[in-house]
Scaffold this motif. Structure first.
Motif, mmCIF file in Angstrom:
data_model
loop_
_atom_site.group_PDB
_atom_site.id
_atom_site.type_symbol
_atom_site.label_atom_id
_atom_site.label_comp_id
_atom_site.label_asym_id
_atom_site.label_seq_id
_atom_site.Cartn_x
_atom_site.Cartn_y
_atom_site.Cartn_z
ATOM 1 N N ILE A 113 0.847 -1.202 0.000
ATOM 2 C CA ILE A 113 0.000 0.000 0.000
ATOM 3 C C ILE A 113 0.880 1.249 0.000
ATOM 4 O O ILE A 113 0.509 2.278 -0.584
ATOM 5 N N ILE A 114 2.084 1.152 0.585
ATOM 6 C CA ILE A 114 2.999 2.302 0.568
ATOM 7 C C ILE A 114 3.578 2.501 -0.837
ATOM 8 O O ILE A 114 3.574 3.609 -1.367
ATOM 9 N N SER A 115 4.039 1.409 -1.464
ATOM 10 C CA SER A 115 4.677 1.577 -2.772
ATOM 11 C C SER A 115 3.661 1.964 -3.850
ATOM 12 O O SER A 115 3.974 2.785 -4.718
ATOM 13 N N THR A 116 2.430 1.442 -3.778
ATOM 14 C CA THR A 116 1.436 1.862 -4.774
ATOM 15 C C THR A 116 1.004 3.306 -4.500
ATOM 16 O O THR A 116 0.679 4.044 -5.435
ATOM 17 N N GLY A 117 1.030 3.710 -3.235
ATOM 18 C CA GLY A 117 0.738 5.115 -2.909
ATOM 19 C C GLY A 117 1.791 6.028 -3.506
ATOM 20 O O GLY A 117 1.465 7.066 -4.099
#
Lengths: 263, 241
Positions: free
Chosen positions: B161-165
């Motif tokens: 969820i951090i990297s796609t954010g």
């Protein structure tokens, strides 16, 4: 034994009841965050300073935004915000195919100047296929062509006191009792001198359509769409935002959005 | 719950301070990230696959009317405020995850409690069956299913969820141009960000249900004070009925 069961059941019931009402009460209860001057909001907004400093640290001055290939252009550039203009001055320019248009560049510059579209087309050209990312969440890939803003700035000579490039636009994005609010946006000199920052007069091999900001719009490829002002009337080099709108440097920044839109 | 053939469970110190603090920082930040994320989603409630959004072609995978005000922060349409809240807690969420990995490596929580062993793989199916039958034991260590669930959240869903954010940030796209590429484009990354949010929501609901079913007092005590009472165990030498 029975005592334990009752208290556990009561705890269960209480926790379920509070969990169920949490979102209901929670979200309305947080509506105070909408107020621009709220201290909690002011505190939270400082995270954006952290974001912009981190991005500036990670990005070298001329590191490029991703570019795409011709095959990635699958549609005409989607347009939102102002898509047509009613002002008399703009209507007159539009009627004559923007022949009389003169981009004024002034403020903290050595040699204020005016540029016709023909002047701009005779300057260095840069063509780039990039993805436009709107703050709303959508993206669109298009081929943009224009003169690097850096070339225009070199022509007029930026004074050492200048820190920002301000774009004053033709489009009235808002009509209030006290009159029309014309769109305004600004970028710092790092972004202004970035190789992909161009004053675009063409998109997808055609002159810039009215909906996309004719006769001239800026591309700031490492930031969101609202930084890329359309319908540019005048460029002004400034030292600070104190005389601009509510003092945050852009139409949307004055309405609660980040001035730095790299996120 | 004990009888003469059992020894009562021991009160053990189960959760370290670092685990407890990071747990609650996550709980609070996710409570803000989810509703502010739904506010941001509402500005364009359509999800696509690929680099761009199809306006004259169709690459949409989900079209919604938007989420109601009682699940968004703030409760009315306000993208600017939603972004302020989301990015503030996103920073806290990310820094908390980095702090958790650093501290849990040095205090050996990662190696001792979260890394699956051969024994865990062997007993995994049995543990799933036990959970489905609501036979919830209180061991000194996490059960195989717990390791799988917590490990999945910490090592897969949180980093995802951090990297796609980050893929949605035009600035970060210039820093890491390959990142949206590995997900299949910025709009696919946005879709994955949304899907992982749904999975985290499912985890949250199951996690709460498990706490309630396993005994909320003991479970909450362990994540607040660190102390946890293990299940009674059969006396040595007595026959197992």
């Amino acid at each position: 034994m029975s005592k334990v069961i009752i208290s556990r059941r009561a705890l269960l019931r209480a926790s379920l009841a509070s969990a169920a009402t949490l979102p209901l009460a929670g979200c309305k209860a947080l509506d105070f965050l909408r107020e621009r001057e709220n201290a909690m909001r002011q505190f939270m907004i400082r995270a954006n300073t952290l974001t912009s400093r981190t991005q500036r640290l990670l990005l070298s001055a001329d590191q490029l935004a991703p570019e795409f290939s011709e095959a990635d252009i699958r549609q005409s550039q989607f347009a939102n915000g102002s898509t047509d203009l009613s002002g008399a001055e703009y209507a007159a320019l539009k009627e004559k195919n923007f022949d009389a248009y003169r981009l004024q560049v002034g403020g903290l510059v050595e040699r204020p100047a005016e540029f016709s579209l023909a002047d701009l087309r005779n300057m260095p050209v840069r063509t780039q296929i990039t993805r436009h990312d709107c703050v709303e969440g959508w993206s669109c890939i298009a081929k943009w062509q224009g003169v690097p803003l850096c070339a225009v700035l070199n022509r007029v000579g930026v004074k050492p006191t200048a820190r920002y490039v301000m774009f004053h636009c033709f489009d009235a994005i808002e009509r209030t009792l006290s009159g029309e609010v014309l769109y305004y946006e600004s970028i710092d000199l790092i972004d202004a001198r970035h190789p992909q920052t161009i004053l675009a007069y063409a998109v997808n091999d055609r002159p810039l359509p009215i909906a996309n900001g004719a006769p001239l719009r800026v591309r700031v490829e490492r930031q969101l769409g609202y930084k890329m002002a359309k319908y540019i009337a005048r460029i002004e080099l400034i030292a600070d935002f104190s005389r601009i709108g509510n003092g945050h440097g852009s139409y949307w920044a004055d309405r609660g959005y980040e001035w730095f839109a790299g996120i | 719950m004990t009888n003469s053939s059992q020894v009562p469970g021991r009160l053990i110190r189960r959760q370290k301070l670092a685990t407890r603090i990071t747990h609650w920082i996550w709980a609070i930040s996710l409570l803000f990230l989810l509703p502010s994320g739904l506010q941001i989603f509402n500005a364009h409630p359509i999800l696509y696959l690929g680099d761009q959004s199809g306006f004259t072609f169709d690459n949409a995978v989900l079209r919604l009317a938007g989420f109601p005000g009682w699940v968004t922060i703030p409760s009315t349409r306000d993208l600017a405020t939603g972004r302020v809240v989301h990015f503030f807690f996103a920073w806290i969420f990310v820094l908390n995850l980095l702090a958790f990995f650093a501290m849990s490596w040095s205090n050996r929580h990662l190696q001792k409690d979260l890394t699956p062993t051969a024994n865990d793989t062997q007993h995994f199916v049995q543990d799933v069956r036990d959970h489905l039958n609501l036979k919830l034991g209180h061991g000194v260590r996490y059960s195989p299913l717990q390791k799988f669930a917590y490990g999945g959240v910490l090592f897969v869903l949180f980093p995802l969820i951090i990297s796609t954010g980050l893929c949605m940030s035009p600035g970060m796209n210039a820093v890491l141009p390959w990142l949206p590429e590995i997900f299949g484009g910025r709009q696919t990354a946005r879709t994955i960000h949304f899907a992982v949010m749904v999975l985290l929501g499912v985890f949250f609901v199951v996690h709460l249900a498990m706490i309630v079913l396993a005994g909320p007092f003991n479970e909450l005590r362990s994540i607040v004070t660190g102390y946890y009472r293990t299940s009674p165990r059969p006396k040595k030498g007595s026959c197992d009925v």
